[in-house]
Design an enzyme around this catalytic site. Structure first.
Site, PDB file in Angstrom:
ATOM      1  N   ASP A  80     -11.691   0.749   5.490  1.00 39.10           N
ATOM      2  CA  ASP A  80     -10.594   1.033   4.569  1.00 39.10           C
ATOM      3  C   ASP A  80      -9.401   1.692   5.255  1.00 39.10           C
ATOM      4  OD1 ASP A  80     -11.623   0.133   2.038  1.00 39.10           O
ATOM      5  OD2 ASP A  80     -13.042   1.788   2.108  1.00 39.10           O
ATOM      6  N   ASP A 111      -3.422  -3.837  -5.045  1.00 37.23           N
ATOM      7  CA  ASP A 111      -2.739  -2.543  -5.236  1.00 37.23           C
ATOM      8  C   ASP A 111      -1.274  -2.670  -5.627  1.00 37.23           C
ATOM      9  OD1 ASP A 111      -5.059  -1.195  -4.657  1.00 37.23           O
ATOM     10  OD2 ASP A 111      -4.460  -0.517  -2.680  1.00 37.23           O
ATOM     11  N   ASP A 127       0.817  -1.219   0.000  1.00 41.50           N
ATOM     12  CA  ASP A 127       0.000   0.000   0.000  1.00 41.50           C
ATOM     13  C   ASP A 127       0.847   1.264   0.000  1.00 41.50           C
ATOM     14  OD1 ASP A 127      -2.505   1.235  -0.113  1.00 41.50           O
ATOM     15  OD2 ASP A 127      -2.582   1.506   2.054  1.00 41.50           O
TER      16      ASP A 127
END
Length: 469
Positions: free
Chosen positions: A299, A149, A111
């Site tokens: 999130d 991601d 991330d």
């Protein structure tokens, strides 16, 4: 993430058996996978349902969220436990005659140091961890969502880091496929509002999609299934044109039944659960509509990333229809170990490869304004790289509740803030101020809020001042 109190598997499963649907038996009329998706009986949402029988939200969350199969996240990087965690989950699914879905989320610089940062300290250890996963997959069909991601989000990587990540992903795909020839491995393709299909296809090729079964989209957003399917067709066409035909798509439909847009769903009441999970898609390009991101898990912008929040689950599910009755009975409780994801993916602001985190450095409380409201702010370097760094600031209210806060500091020579999240940034020359956003300004006495930012220049510890209102 703090684990939820573990309830007996039978207690959690018993409430969910009453809920009905467990997934759909698929005839694979179009995709390459057939069968029923596995619903793990001991999850964050199952434990909440079991622990809150009198909560008015419980029946909706039970019937429309907890009753459905969702991916099991491998997000705690632990070499000593990874084999038992994977084998426990996969063996339980195999015993039930159902298809396990694993989301592997442990790559280095995960991330880009954002809300879901963490993962392996280096790529050598990452490959050892992947080998542990591969050795525990059994021999039956298992779906693997590899590193959300990791391909769509590359802004924190230098050219050397990017080459190393692509090699790591290629090796991971090969390792997983060699561990179980029936494993279905899918790589990250972001979502339809992120990179162009052509650019994403190029990134997938560099990361080893030639050895994978395809790619997945929409884990980091809420875009409509139709938009994701059209995006997927464009990627498939681009891959085929470059010598990689036959790749297929998986779409995360866990939260895309309402509004699309901003990556964070923690405070957006316009989100809805989308299609219920199934591998019977009716589309030759799509192997599954899956719940990769479990509905109700945060999130990381308002709540801790990966934590189950019943208000989020209820908001997502309250206007949905109940799922159709299952065509296969619910599985019995398994002996798989309890696990709840420590974090979950988000298309959070990009940052940098993480370094060893520094300890927070506190500021002095500001002079009390009228009413005695005060706050303090503590800073730490969350990650650094050549030419830039990521800062993280924790704001703490004083002895009285506050309605809002603002943190100010002076940039060192050569520094500039390029991005911030969980706060609104303004700069004037070298002076920076970050103010709370709508949902994290009001703090009780001793309450805390966090914001982060990316900056150019060498990392340093600023002298922060915090003003409360």
């Amino acid at each position: 993430m703090t684990r939820f109190p573990r309830l007996p598997l039978a207690a959690a499963a018993g409430l969910l058996v009453a809920a009905g649907a467990v997934g759909f038996a698929g005839s694979a009329a179009a995709g390459t996978i057939s069968g029923t998706l596995y619903r793990e009986p001991d999850t964050s949402v199952a434990r909440w349902v079991a622990a809150n029988p009198s909560d008015s939200r419980m029946p909706v969350i039970r019937d429309r969220v907890a009753s459905q199969p969702a991916s099991h996240w491998l997000s705690n990087f632990n070499q000593s436990t990874i084999r038992s965690e994977v084998s426990g989950y996969v063996n339980a699914a195999n015993a039930a005659g159902q298809i396990p879905v694993l989301t592997v989320y442990g790559i280095t610089n995960r991330d880009c140091g954002g809300a879901s940062s963490g993962g392996a300290p280096d790529l050598g250890q990452y490959q050892t961890w992947i080998s542990g996963v591969a050795s525990s997959l059994g021999s039956r069909t298992v779906v693997i969502i590899l590193e959300p991601d990791s391909i769509a989000l590359q802004t924190c990587l230098s050219s050397a880091d990017l080459a190393a990540r692509n090699q790591a992903l290629r090796t991971a795909v090969q390792t997983l496929k060699s561990g179980n020839a029936n494993a279905k491995v899918y790589l990250d393709a972001g979502h339809s509002a992120w990179n162009s299909a052509g650019e994403q296809a190029n990134r997938l090729i560099a990361a080893g999609v030639g050895d994978a079964d395809g790619f997945y989209t929409n884990v980091s957003n809420f875009n409509a299934t139709s938009a994701e399917a059209a995006y997927g067709r464009s990627i498939i066409s681009a891959l085929s044109g470059q010598g990689h035909p036959g790749k297929r798509q998986v779409i995360d439909t866990s939260r895309n039944g309402g509004a699309s847009g901003d990556w964070c769903g923690d405070d957006n009441t316009d989100r809805r659960i989308g299609r219920y999970p199934t591998v019977d898609t009716g589309d030759a390009n799509i192997d599954g509509y899956l719940w990769v991101k479990p509905p109700g898990e945060a999130d990381g912008c308002r709540y801790a990333a990966g934590s189950f929040q019943p208000d989020l689950a209820y908001s997502l599910a309250s206007s949905a229809t109940n799922p159709p009755s299952p065509s296969a009975p619910p599985s019995s409780p398994s002996s798989s170990p309890s696990s709840s994801p420590s974090s979950s993916p988000s298309s959070s602001p990009s940052s940098s490869p993480s370094s060893s985190p520094s300890s927070p450095t506190p500021s002095s409380p500001s002079s009390p304004p009228a009413g005695g409201k005060t706050c303090s702010a503590a800073f730490r370097v969350a990650g650094s790289w050549q030419g830039g760094f990521q800062g993280e600031v924790t704001v703490t209210a004083g002895s009285s509740a506050i309605a809002g806060w603002a943190v100010s500091w002076t940039l060192a020579s050569g520094q500039s803030v390029t991005q911030a999240w969980n706060g609104t940034v303004s700069t004037s020359g070298s002076a920076v101020t970050v103010r709370n956003v709508s949902w994290n300004g009001a703090l009780n006495s001793g309450g805390t809020a966090q914001f982060g930012f990316l900056a150019n220049g060498a990392a340093s510890t600023p002298a922060l001042s915090c003003t409360a209102s």
